[in-house]
Scaffold this motif. Structure first.
Motif, PDB file in Angstrom:
ATOM      1  N   ASP A  18      35.354  42.477  32.965  1.00 11.96           N
ATOM      2  CA  ASP A  18      36.443  41.624  33.456  1.00 11.96           C
ATOM      3  C   ASP A  18      35.981  40.442  34.308  1.00 11.96           C
ATOM      4  O   ASP A  18      36.802  39.810  34.974  1.00 11.96           O
ATOM      5  CB  ASP A  18      37.479  42.443  34.252  1.00 11.96           C
ATOM      6  N   ASP A  53      43.444  34.847  38.937  1.00 11.51           N
ATOM      7  CA  ASP A  53      43.590  35.974  38.015  1.00 11.51           C
ATOM      8  C   ASP A  53      42.247  36.659  37.781  1.00 11.51           C
ATOM      9  O   ASP A  53      42.154  37.895  37.764  1.00 11.51           O
ATOM     10  CB  ASP A  53      44.164  35.492  36.679  1.00 11.51           C
ATOM     11  N   GLN A  54      41.192  35.860  37.588  1.00 15.21           N
ATOM     12  CA  GLN A  54      39.870  36.437  37.400  1.00 15.21           C
ATOM     13  C   GLN A  54      39.403  37.194  38.642  1.00 15.21           C
ATOM     14  O   GLN A  54      38.762  38.245  38.539  1.00 15.21           O
ATOM     15  CB  GLN A  54      38.863  35.344  37.053  1.00 15.21           C
ATOM     16  N   ARG A 104      41.326  38.742  40.826  1.00 19.31           N
ATOM     17  CA  ARG A 104      42.054  40.015  40.883  1.00 19.31           C
ATOM     18  C   ARG A 104      41.446  41.033  39.918  1.00 19.31           C
ATOM     19  O   ARG A 104      41.279  42.212  40.256  1.00 19.31           O
ATOM     20  CB  ARG A 104      43.532  39.784  40.567  1.00 19.31           C
ATOM     21  N   LEU A 105      41.114  40.584  38.715  1.00 27.34           N
ATOM     22  CA  LEU A 105      40.514  41.483  37.733  1.00 27.34           C
ATOM     23  C   LEU A 105      39.157  42.006  38.213  1.00 27.34           C
ATOM     24  O   LEU A 105      38.834  43.178  38.056  1.00 27.34           O
ATOM     25  CB  LEU A 105      40.338  40.751  36.398  1.00 27.34           C
ATOM     26  N   LEU A 120      38.052  42.336  41.330  1.00 27.81           N
ATOM     27  CA  LEU A 120      38.207  43.285  42.435  1.00 27.81           C
ATOM     28  C   LEU A 120      38.770  44.607  41.931  1.00 27.81           C
ATOM     29  O   LEU A 120      38.360  45.681  42.386  1.00 27.81           O
ATOM     30  CB  LEU A 120      39.113  42.675  43.511  1.00 27.81           C
ATOM     31  N   ALA A 121      39.698  44.531  40.977  1.00 26.74           N
ATOM     32  CA  ALA A 121      40.268  45.757  40.415  1.00 26.74           C
ATOM     33  C   ALA A 121      39.210  46.578  39.679  1.00 26.74           C
ATOM     34  O   ALA A 121      39.277  47.809  39.632  1.00 26.74           O
ATOM     35  CB  ALA A 121      41.410  45.410  39.475  1.00 26.74           C
ATOM     36  N   ALA A 122      38.218  45.873  39.094  1.00 28.57           N
ATOM     37  CA  ALA A 122      37.141  46.567  38.388  1.00 28.57           C
ATOM     38  C   ALA A 122      36.087  47.123  39.341  1.00 28.57           C
ATOM     39  O   ALA A 122      35.147  47.803  38.905  1.00 28.57           O
ATOM     40  CB  ALA A 122      36.483  45.609  37.391  1.00 28.57           C
ATOM     41  N   GLY A 123      36.224  46.824  40.636  1.00 25.12           N
ATOM     42  CA  GLY A 123      35.314  47.379  41.633  1.00 25.12           C
ATOM     43  C   GLY A 123      34.030  46.598  41.847  1.00 25.12           C
ATOM     44  O   GLY A 123      33.083  47.113  42.449  1.00 25.12           O
ATOM     45  N   HIS A 124      33.993  45.334  41.413  1.00 29.80           N
ATOM     46  CA  HIS A 124      32.780  44.540  41.579  1.00 29.80           C
ATOM     47  C   HIS A 124      32.614  44.052  43.020  1.00 29.80           C
ATOM     48  O   HIS A 124      33.589  43.679  43.677  1.00 29.80           O
ATOM     49  CB  HIS A 124      32.814  43.326  40.648  1.00 29.80           C
TER      50      HIS A 124
END
Length: 309
Positions: free
Chosen positions: A147, A269-270, A272-273, A275-279
């Protein structure tokens, strides 16, 4: 580490170009000759397929042709391949999808990083510089930037190891590299993608006296130039594609060069994606992080200089 580069004559009837083609293969000593030949053939087939669309104004058709040709060569190849890095998601373009399995299932289990056509706009407009690229590494060793489609990169040859640092300023890194290479800053050539986001970077580099080479596309090619001792490029830096970053890391590892990267989302948007993926977006990724094995196999073939079978 050693490398193997293959050069053959080029005379495809559909090619818009003349001259000789160079398919580059790095790390071939780590894999069976049959698999090395199949991987190289996949890049050649993709280049030939894309050439049909050279200068015809349709980058998606060129990309789709390259994808189909590369997939057809890889499906029967003697390995068990799993696509970790597939190009196309960020542009909604044709792609070899993440998670796709390729190969006969017999032979080594490998992660695959692939860009069937790096430089689609160049093909669209009939310009040189695009390449068809694939890299393999043992299963589970390639970094998966889920992501996140963009990465800040810093790439050079072996003398830069232990000298350059992505957390330093561009000016500091240029001065450090100049000292390591034993030449003045004014003789340091830096490759940067020609994007609006790099305006301040280019200004800083030129302000310190470095020579800047701007590339419209061709992230992978510029990076390999920078990692090759004695080449025309001393350093590559700036934000480019994450898929290209992982591909590049395989080539740099085989060349024994230097590379660091840091994930760099380019929109809310990128972000958020990511951070949601845990990077961890502050983490500086080393070559060991990007490809955790020396057993890499990298192959590329330029478009506009393909070869007949």
């Amino acid at each position: 580490m050693s490398s193997n580069t293959t050069t053959d004559a080029a005379r495809p009837s559909t090619s818009p170009s003349t001259g000789t083609s160079t398919s580059t293969v790095l790390g071939g000593e780590h894999y069976a000759a049959e698999l090395v030949a199949a991987v190289r053939a996949a890049t050649v087939a993709a280049a030939l397929a894309a050439e049909v669309w050279f200068g015809r104004g349709d980058k998606n058709a060129a990309d789709a042709a390259a994808v189909a040709a590369m997939r057809a060569e890889l499906l029967p190849a003697p390995f068990a391949g799993y696509v970790v890095i597939g190009e196309g998601e960020k542009d909604e373009a044709p792609m070899l999808a993440n998670g796709e399995e390729l190969g006969s299932g017999e032979g080594p289990a490998c992660d695959i990083a692939v860009d069937p056509l790096d430089g689609t706009r160049l093909v669209q407009e009939g310009l040189p510089g695009s390449v068809c690229v694939i890299a393999l590494a043992p299963r589970g060793t390639l970094f998966d930037p889920r992501d996140v489609f963009y990465m800040d990169k810093l790439i050079s040859s072996a003398p830069a190891r232990g000298i350059l640092d992505l957390r330093a300023t561009p000016s500091q890194n240029v001065r450090r590299l100049a000292e390591a290479l034993g030449k003045p800053v004014t003789e340091i050539t830096v490759a940067v993608l020609d994007k609006p986001r790099h305006a301040s970077l280019v200004a800083e580099l030129r302000g310190v006296g470095a020579r800047v080479v701007l590339a419209g596309e061709g992230d992978v090619s510029a990076a390999i130039d920078a990692a090759t001792p004695g080449g025309r490029i001393d350093l590559a830096m700036g934000i480019g594609g994450t898929p290209e970053g992982v591909l590049t890391a395989c080539a740099i590892r085989a060349l024994g060069g230097f590379m660091e990267g840091r994930l760099a989302p380019q929109s809310d948007d990128q972000l958020r994606l990511a951070l949601a993926a845990g990077h961890d977006l502050q983490r500086v990724l080393t070559l060991d992080d990007l490809v955790a094995s020396d057993r890499v196999l990298f192959a590329s073939t330029p478009v506009g200089a393909g070869e007949s079978s």
